[in-house]
Design a protein around this motif. Structure first.
Motif, PDB file in Angstrom:
ATOM      1  N   MET A  17       0.807  -1.227   0.000  1.00  0.00           N
ATOM      2  CA  MET A  17       0.000   0.000   0.000  1.00  0.00           C
ATOM      3  C   MET A  17       0.837   1.272   0.000  1.00  0.00           C
ATOM      4  SD  MET A  17      -3.000  -0.478  -0.596  1.00  0.00           S
ATOM      5  CE  MET A  17      -3.688   1.145  -0.284  1.00  0.00           C
ATOM      6  N   GLU A  18       2.035   1.212   0.594  1.00  0.00           N
ATOM      7  CA  GLU A  18       2.895   2.401   0.549  1.00  0.00           C
ATOM      8  C   GLU A  18       3.205   2.734  -0.922  1.00  0.00           C
ATOM      9  OE1 GLU A  18       3.964   4.676   2.636  1.00  0.00           O
ATOM     10  OE2 GLU A  18       5.421   5.634   1.314  1.00  0.00           O
ATOM     11  N   PHE A  19       3.454   1.700  -1.715  1.00  0.00           N
ATOM     12  CA  PHE A  19       3.790   1.917  -3.112  1.00  0.00           C
ATOM     13  C   PHE A  19       2.558   2.282  -3.929  1.00  0.00           C
ATOM     14  CE2 PHE A  19       7.197  -0.535  -1.293  1.00  0.00           C
ATOM     15  CZ  PHE A  19       8.309   0.148  -1.753  1.00  0.00           C
ATOM     16  N   VAL A  20       1.422   1.645  -3.607  1.00  0.00           N
ATOM     17  CA  VAL A  20       0.171   1.968  -4.290  1.00  0.00           C
ATOM     18  C   VAL A  20      -0.212   3.424  -3.980  1.00  0.00           C
ATOM     19  CG1 VAL A  20      -2.312   1.471  -4.398  1.00  0.00           C
ATOM     20  CG2 VAL A  20      -0.671  -0.408  -4.334  1.00  0.00           C
ATOM     21  N   ALA A  21      -0.083   3.796  -2.697  1.00  0.00           N
ATOM     22  CA  ALA A  21      -0.443   5.154  -2.292  1.00  0.00           C
ATOM     23  C   ALA A  21       0.485   6.167  -2.957  1.00  0.00           C
ATOM     24  CB  ALA A  21      -0.374   5.291  -0.768  1.00  0.00           C
ATOM     25  N   TRP A  22       1.779   5.831  -3.035  1.00  0.00           N
ATOM     26  CA  TRP A  22       2.753   6.710  -3.689  1.00  0.00           C
ATOM     27  C   TRP A  22       2.364   6.914  -5.164  1.00  0.00           C
ATOM     28  CZ3 TRP A  22       5.947   5.551  -7.874  1.00  0.00           C
ATOM     29  CH2 TRP A  22       6.919   6.519  -8.173  1.00  0.00           C
ATOM     30  N   GLY A  23       2.089   5.808  -5.847  1.00  0.00           N
ATOM     31  CA  GLY A  23       1.726   5.875  -7.267  1.00  0.00           C
ATOM     32  C   GLY A  23       0.424   6.629  -7.484  1.00  0.00           C
ATOM     33  N   ALA A  24      -0.558   6.356  -6.620  1.00  0.00           N
ATOM     34  CA  ALA A  24      -1.858   7.025  -6.754  1.00  0.00           C
ATOM     35  C   ALA A  24      -1.699   8.530  -6.501  1.00  0.00           C
ATOM     36  CB  ALA A  24      -2.861   6.427  -5.771  1.00  0.00           C
ATOM     37  N   HIS A  25      -0.876   8.867  -5.511  1.00  0.00           N
ATOM     38  CA  HIS A  25      -0.666  10.282  -5.183  1.00  0.00           C
ATOM     39  C   HIS A  25       0.026  11.000  -6.348  1.00  0.00           C
ATOM     40  CE1 HIS A  25       0.999  13.339  -1.997  1.00  0.00           C
ATOM     41  NE2 HIS A  25       0.154  13.890  -2.833  1.00  0.00           N
ATOM     42  N   LYS A  26       1.071  10.350  -6.878  1.00  0.00           N
ATOM     43  CA  LYS A  26       1.869  10.999  -7.935  1.00  0.00           C
ATOM     44  C   LYS A  26       1.120  11.068  -9.272  1.00  0.00           C
ATOM     45  CE  LYS A  26       6.446  10.485 -10.086  1.00  0.00           C
ATOM     46  NZ  LYS A  26       7.324  11.600  -9.773  1.00  0.00           N
ATOM     47  N   TYR A  27       0.483   9.965  -9.654  1.00  0.00           N
ATOM     48  CA  TYR A  27      -0.067   9.893 -11.007  1.00  0.00           C
ATOM     49  C   TYR A  27      -1.562  10.157 -11.090  1.00  0.00           C
ATOM     50  CZ  TYR A  27       4.532   8.057 -11.998  1.00  0.00           C
ATOM     51  OH  TYR A  27       5.893   7.929 -12.096  1.00  0.00           O
ATOM     52  N   LEU A  28      -2.309   9.914 -10.031  1.00  0.00           N
ATOM     53  CA  LEU A  28      -3.756  10.150 -10.093  1.00  0.00           C
ATOM     54  C   LEU A  28      -4.142  11.437  -9.378  1.00  0.00           C
ATOM     55  CD1 LEU A  28      -5.019   6.485  -9.454  1.00  0.00           C
ATOM     56  CD2 LEU A  28      -4.817   7.667 -11.650  1.00  0.00           C
ATOM     57  N   ILE A 128       1.764  24.332  -4.287  1.00  0.00           N
ATOM     58  CA  ILE A 128       0.309  24.340  -4.199  1.00  0.00           C
ATOM     59  C   ILE A 128      -0.305  24.066  -5.557  1.00  0.00           C
ATOM     60  CG2 ILE A 128       0.071  25.762  -2.115  1.00  0.00           C
ATOM     61  CD1 ILE A 128      -0.349  28.158  -4.029  1.00  0.00           C
ATOM     62  N   THR A 129       0.545  23.687  -6.509  1.00  0.00           N
ATOM     63  CA  THR A 129       0.044  23.359  -7.842  1.00  0.00           C
ATOM     64  C   THR A 129       0.167  21.859  -8.084  1.00  0.00           C
ATOM     65  OG1 THR A 129       2.237  23.832  -8.687  1.00  0.00           O
ATOM     66  CG2 THR A 129       0.607  25.598  -8.852  1.00  0.00           C
ATOM     67  N   LYS A 130      -0.475  21.431  -9.164  1.00  0.00           N
ATOM     68  CA  LYS A 130      -0.523  20.023  -9.520  1.00  0.00           C
ATOM     69  C   LYS A 130       0.851  19.489  -9.963  1.00  0.00           C
ATOM     70  CE  LYS A 130      -2.903  17.627 -13.335  1.00  0.00           C
ATOM     71  NZ  LYS A 130      -3.854  17.862 -14.443  1.00  0.00           N
ATOM     72  N   GLU A 131       1.609  20.348 -10.648  1.00  0.00           N
ATOM     73  CA  GLU A 131       2.840  19.898 -11.295  1.00  0.00           C
ATOM     74  C   GLU A 131       4.072  19.986 -10.390  1.00  0.00           C
ATOM     75  OE1 GLU A 131       0.854  22.223 -12.743  1.00  0.00           O
ATOM     76  OE2 GLU A 131      -0.141  20.954 -14.233  1.00  0.00           O
ATOM     77  N   GLU A 132       5.101  19.250 -10.840  1.00  0.00           N
ATOM     78  CA  GLU A 132       6.447  19.305 -10.247  1.00  0.00           C
ATOM     79  C   GLU A 132       6.490  19.047  -8.740  1.00  0.00           C
ATOM     80  OE1 GLU A 132       8.489  22.936 -11.420  1.00  0.00           O
ATOM     81  OE2 GLU A 132       7.270  22.916 -13.230  1.00  0.00           O
ATOM     82  N   GLY A 133       5.642  18.175  -8.269  1.00  0.00           N
ATOM     83  CA  GLY A 133       5.689  17.864  -6.843  1.00  0.00           C
ATOM     84  C   GLY A 133       6.852  16.947  -6.519  1.00  0.00           C
ATOM     85  N   GLU A 134       7.148  16.795  -5.232  1.00  0.00           N
ATOM     86  CA  GLU A 134       8.125  15.799  -4.802  1.00  0.00           C
ATOM     87  C   GLU A 134       7.656  15.176  -3.481  1.00  0.00           C
ATOM     88  OE1 GLU A 134      11.954  17.514  -3.692  1.00  0.00           O
ATOM     89  OE2 GLU A 134      11.096  19.497  -3.965  1.00  0.00           O
ATOM     90  N   CYS A 135       8.304  14.081  -3.091  1.00  0.00           N
ATOM     91  CA  CYS A 135       7.958  13.367  -1.853  1.00  0.00           C
ATOM     92  C   CYS A 135       6.480  12.950  -1.809  1.00  0.00           C
ATOM     93  CB  CYS A 135       8.275  14.201  -0.623  1.00  0.00           C
ATOM     94  SG  CYS A 135      10.001  14.617  -0.462  1.00  0.00           S
ATOM     95  N   PHE A 136       6.126  12.032  -2.655  1.00  0.00           N
ATOM     96  CA  PHE A 136       4.736  11.572  -2.715  1.00  0.00           C
ATOM     97  C   PHE A 136       4.462  10.435  -1.737  1.00  0.00           C
ATOM     98  CE2 PHE A 136       5.384  13.677  -6.755  1.00  0.00           C
ATOM     99  CZ  PHE A 136       4.216  14.408  -6.898  1.00  0.00           C
ATOM    100  N   GLY A 137       5.519   9.835  -1.191  1.00  0.00           N
ATOM    101  CA  GLY A 137       5.342   8.712  -0.273  1.00  0.00           C
ATOM    102  C   GLY A 137       4.920   9.197   1.107  1.00  0.00           C
TER     103      GLY A 137
END
Ligand SMILES: [Zn+2]
Ligand SMILES: [Zn+2]
Length: 153
Positions: A17-28, A128-137
């Protein structure tokens, strides 16, 4: 041996789930579902956020695994679903309570692991924007944060 398999299945559900949550946060969430995640990044800090709906979405696979496991007598399915649910519980405790203080609790927790998680997530919130985020885990963050906080101990 069977007990080892049970323990492994539970832990697998949790860690996966850590990886699923990371992927969902980053890509969805920072992708096509940004409209639901956006209010978690703005400064208004509403008490109830659209972003909370993701907790309900993540509860579905856990609930299905546990319910179907009970119906069909599959301990593996129940344990896998419980691993997912336990991750959800820890995510809530760390993200919503410890980091965002939605309930005032654990304010003075001062261990290097929790400090690293908080720091990494605060870096995530700097944008505060959608793009260029970091640390999604959430429970696993880039090693540099762990190293920095360990040095302070
Ligand atoms: Zn985000
Ligand atoms: Zn957050």
């Amino acid at each position: 041996m069977l007990y080892l398999l049970y323990i492994f299945t539970f832990l697998f559900g949790f860690v996966l789930m850590e990886f699923v949550a990371w992927g969902a946060h980053k890509y969805l969430m920072h992708g096509s579902f940004w409209f639901l995640h956006k209010d978690h990044h703005d400064e208004s800090h509403k008490h109830i956020q659209k972003n909370d709906s993701f907790a309900l979405v993540f509860a579905i696979p856990s609930w299905l695994c546990i319910m179907l496991g009970v119906i069909y007598g599959s301990t593996i399915s129940i344990l896998f679903g419980s691993g997912i649910a336990t991750f959800g519980f820890f995510y809530f405790m760390v993200h919503d309570i410890f980091i965002h203080q939605r309930i005032r609790y654990f304010r003075n927790s001062d261990n290097w692991y929790l400090r690293a998680l908080r720091k990494a997530h605060k870096i995530h919130h700097k944008k505060i924007t959608k793009e260029e985020g970091e640390c999604f885990g959430m429970l696993l963050v880039p090693l540099k944060y762990f190293k920095e906080e360990l040095k302070k101990n």
